[in-house]
Design a protein around this motif. Structure first.
Motif, PDB file in Angstrom:
ATOM      1  N   GLU A  50       0.831  -1.207   0.000  1.00  0.00           N
ATOM      2  CA  GLU A  50       0.000   0.000   0.000  1.00  0.00           C
ATOM      3  C   GLU A  50       0.865   1.258   0.000  1.00  0.00           C
ATOM      4  OE1 GLU A  50      -0.423  -2.651   1.973  1.00  0.00           O
ATOM      5  OE2 GLU A  50      -2.200  -3.417   0.904  1.00  0.00           O
ATOM      6  N   GLN A  51       1.969   1.238   0.728  1.00  0.00           N
ATOM      7  CA  GLN A  51       2.871   2.387   0.742  1.00  0.00           C
ATOM      8  C   GLN A  51       3.529   2.598  -0.625  1.00  0.00           C
ATOM      9  OE1 GLN A  51       5.185   1.054   4.161  1.00  0.00           O
ATOM     10  NE2 GLN A  51       4.495   2.838   5.340  1.00  0.00           N
ATOM     11  N   ILE A  52       3.851   1.507  -1.284  1.00  0.00           N
ATOM     12  CA  ILE A  52       4.408   1.613  -2.636  1.00  0.00           C
ATOM     13  C   ILE A  52       3.395   2.261  -3.566  1.00  0.00           C
ATOM     14  CG2 ILE A  52       5.169   0.289  -4.651  1.00  0.00           C
ATOM     15  CD1 ILE A  52       7.276   0.478  -2.474  1.00  0.00           C
ATOM     16  N   ALA A  53       2.148   1.821  -3.485  1.00  0.00           N
ATOM     17  CA  ALA A  53       1.102   2.412  -4.326  1.00  0.00           C
ATOM     18  C   ALA A  53       0.920   3.889  -3.994  1.00  0.00           C
ATOM     19  CB  ALA A  53      -0.209   1.655  -4.141  1.00  0.00           C
ATOM     20  N   ASP A  54       0.970   4.231  -2.719  1.00  0.00           N
ATOM     21  CA  ASP A  54       0.834   5.637  -2.316  1.00  0.00           C
ATOM     22  C   ASP A  54       1.948   6.490  -2.918  1.00  0.00           C
ATOM     23  OD1 ASP A  54      -1.405   5.110  -0.800  1.00  0.00           O
ATOM     24  OD2 ASP A  54      -0.314   4.970   1.102  1.00  0.00           O
ATOM     25  N   GLU A  55       3.183   5.983  -2.868  1.00  0.00           N
ATOM     26  CA  GLU A  55       4.308   6.754  -3.383  1.00  0.00           C
ATOM     27  C   GLU A  55       4.219   6.925  -4.896  1.00  0.00           C
ATOM     28  OE1 GLU A  55       7.535   9.134  -3.349  1.00  0.00           O
ATOM     29  OE2 GLU A  55       6.440   8.344  -1.620  1.00  0.00           O
ATOM     30  N   LEU A  56       3.820   5.878  -5.576  1.00  0.00           N
ATOM     31  CA  LEU A  56       3.670   5.975  -7.022  1.00  0.00           C
ATOM     32  C   LEU A  56       2.576   6.971  -7.391  1.00  0.00           C
ATOM     33  CD1 LEU A  56       4.057   2.218  -8.050  1.00  0.00           C
ATOM     34  CD2 LEU A  56       5.685   4.072  -8.448  1.00  0.00           C
ATOM     35  N   LEU A  57       1.523   7.036  -6.577  1.00  0.00           N
ATOM     36  CA  LEU A  57       0.465   8.006  -6.828  1.00  0.00           C
ATOM     37  C   LEU A  57       0.988   9.429  -6.632  1.00  0.00           C
ATOM     38  CD1 LEU A  57      -2.500   8.626  -7.460  1.00  0.00           C
ATOM     39  CD2 LEU A  57      -2.978   8.415  -5.001  1.00  0.00           C
ATOM     40  N   GLN A  58       1.773   9.639  -5.591  1.00  0.00           N
ATOM     41  CA  GLN A  58       2.327  10.964  -5.348  1.00  0.00           C
ATOM     42  C   GLN A  58       3.248  11.400  -6.489  1.00  0.00           C
ATOM     43  OE1 GLN A  58       1.481  13.127  -2.944  1.00  0.00           O
ATOM     44  NE2 GLN A  58      -0.023  11.610  -2.309  1.00  0.00           N
ATOM     45  N   LEU A  59       4.044  10.478  -6.997  1.00  0.00           N
ATOM     46  CA  LEU A  59       4.891  10.798  -8.146  1.00  0.00           C
ATOM     47  C   LEU A  59       4.045  11.215  -9.344  1.00  0.00           C
ATOM     48  CD1 LEU A  59       7.529   7.898  -8.038  1.00  0.00           C
ATOM     49  CD2 LEU A  59       7.955  10.323  -7.609  1.00  0.00           C
ATOM     50  N   LEU A  60       2.956  10.519  -9.525  1.00  0.00           N
ATOM     51  CA  LEU A  60       2.090  10.759 -10.673  1.00  0.00           C
ATOM     52  C   LEU A  60       1.420  12.129 -10.595  1.00  0.00           C
ATOM     53  CD1 LEU A  60       0.875   9.502 -13.231  1.00  0.00           C
ATOM     54  CD2 LEU A  60      -0.916   8.530 -11.792  1.00  0.00           C
ATOM     55  N   VAL A  61       0.780  12.401  -9.489  1.00  0.00           N
ATOM     56  CA  VAL A  61       0.048  13.660  -9.387  1.00  0.00           C
ATOM     57  C   VAL A  61       1.007  14.848  -9.291  1.00  0.00           C
ATOM     58  CG1 VAL A  61      -1.953  12.541  -8.338  1.00  0.00           C
ATOM     59  CG2 VAL A  61      -0.171  13.509  -6.860  1.00  0.00           C
ATOM     60  N   GLY A  62       2.210  14.608  -8.759  1.00  0.00           N
ATOM     61  CA  GLY A  62       3.194  15.685  -8.709  1.00  0.00           C
ATOM     62  C   GLY A  62       3.670  16.075 -10.091  1.00  0.00           C
ATOM     63  N   ARG A  63       3.919  15.089 -10.934  1.00  0.00           N
ATOM     64  CA  ARG A  63       4.394  15.375 -12.286  1.00  0.00           C
ATOM     65  C   ARG A  63       3.345  16.105 -13.101  1.00  0.00           C
ATOM     66  NH1 ARG A  63       4.746  16.946 -16.480  1.00  0.00           N
ATOM     67  NH2 ARG A  63       5.979  16.267 -18.291  1.00  0.00           N
ATOM     68  N   TYR A  64       2.096  15.705 -12.960  1.00  0.00           N
ATOM     69  CA  TYR A  64       1.040  16.290 -13.774  1.00  0.00           C
ATOM     70  C   TYR A  64       0.268  17.391 -13.043  1.00  0.00           C
ATOM     71  CZ  TYR A  64       2.053  12.443 -16.881  1.00  0.00           C
ATOM     72  OH  TYR A  64       2.703  11.564 -17.714  1.00  0.00           O
ATOM     73  N   LYS A  65       0.711  17.694 -11.817  1.00  0.00           N
ATOM     74  CA  LYS A  65       0.101  18.774 -11.033  1.00  0.00           C
ATOM     75  C   LYS A  65      -1.406  18.601 -10.918  1.00  0.00           C
ATOM     76  CE  LYS A  65       3.715  22.108 -12.270  1.00  0.00           C
ATOM     77  NZ  LYS A  65       4.564  21.128 -12.964  1.00  0.00           N
ATOM     78  N   ILE A  66      -1.780  17.407 -10.526  1.00  0.00           N
ATOM     79  CA  ILE A  66      -3.194  17.073 -10.376  1.00  0.00           C
ATOM     80  C   ILE A  66      -3.579  17.213  -8.921  1.00  0.00           C
ATOM     81  CG2 ILE A  66      -4.917  15.247 -10.658  1.00  0.00           C
ATOM     82  CD1 ILE A  66      -2.998  14.045 -12.792  1.00  0.00           C
ATOM     83  N   ALA A  67      -4.637  17.911  -8.659  1.00  0.00           N
ATOM     84  CA  ALA A  67      -5.112  18.085  -7.281  1.00  0.00           C
ATOM     85  C   ALA A  67      -5.759  16.812  -6.782  1.00  0.00           C
ATOM     86  CB  ALA A  67      -6.107  19.246  -7.207  1.00  0.00           C
ATOM     87  N   ILE A  68      -5.398  16.427  -5.547  1.00  0.00           N
ATOM     88  CA  ILE A  68      -6.019  15.224  -4.956  1.00  0.00           C
ATOM     89  C   ILE A  68      -6.640  15.601  -3.608  1.00  0.00           C
ATOM     90  CG2 ILE A  68      -4.492  13.590  -6.100  1.00  0.00           C
ATOM     91  CD1 ILE A  68      -2.892  13.387  -3.557  1.00  0.00           C
TER      92      ILE A  68
END
Length: 214
Positions: free
Chosen positions: A196-214
């Motif tokens: 779950e932590q791996i998935a969380d980190e990958l999500l943060q990388l994703l939204v950070g690159r594309y500047k997507i609000a979560i």
């Protein structure tokens, strides 16, 4: 007589030749998962050890595969197929969600499909690397399918007005590379984290690159 092959039926123990072959292949696949996906790993596994684990003979192995690498290749494709189905199965149910939520659902489905069984994750992210030019090509082809899929996702987001127009192909390749790198380091134990932590980190990388609000 039970257990006797008859010319008329071509059966043994109530199973025809095709059924027996399928069962043997399944036993080799499960043995491969255990040995390649745990210890000793693909490079440390001998044919004799694989056959012993499967409870079958080397002759029966060669009825199914030409070499151990063929089994590794099949396992690699099998796990990619599981991950792909895990993602594709949820797509109809998330199409109307905001972009950030769609991406999170897809990412978590991918990680679950690829790594719910750590044997699967080790085969895909560790064991196939550097085995041969054939396996390198297969690995890169599967990686390319994920890059294309992710590029299609970003193109769809642009069409919906959720992201600004741009060529996101390079970003897609970079992100998929990051996914593979982090998953490799996690599987071999260089990163101490839960799935779950791996998935969380990958999500943060994703939204950070594309500047997507979560």
């Amino acid at each position: 007589m039970a257990g006797k092959i008859t010319p008329a039926e071509g059966r043994y123990g109530g199973k025809d030749a095709a059924q027996r072959q399928a069962e043997r292949r399944a036993r080799f696949i499960e043995a491969g998962l255990d040995l390649f996906g745990r210890e000793p790993g693909y490079r440390g596994t001998t044919l004799a050890e694989l056959c012993k684990t499967a409870g079958l003979s080397s002759r029966q192995f060669y009825e199914q595969f030409h070499a151990l690498e063929d089994l590794l290749a099949e396992l690699h494709l099998m796990v990619h197929g599981l991950a792909q189905r895990s993602v594709f199965e949820i797509l109809p149910d998330i199409q109307d969600l905001p972009l950030a939520e769609r991406l999170e659902h897809m990412l978590r489905a991918y990680v679950e499909g690829a790594a719910a069984d750590l044997r699967h994750a080790r085969i895909v992210f560790v064991e196939v690397i550097g085995v041969s030019s054939r396996m390198d090509l297969q690995r890169l082809e599967r990686r390319s399918t994920w890059i294309s899929f992710f590029t299609a996702i970003t193109d769809d987001a642009v069409a919906r007005g959720e992201m600004p127009p741009a060529d996101y192909a390079i970003a897609s390749a970079a992100y998929i590379g990051a996914v593979n790198g982090l998953m490799h380091d996690w599987v071999v134990g260089w990163v101490d984290a839960t799935r779950e932590q791996i998935a969380d980190e990958l999500l943060q990388l994703l939204v950070g690159r594309y500047k997507i609000a979560i």
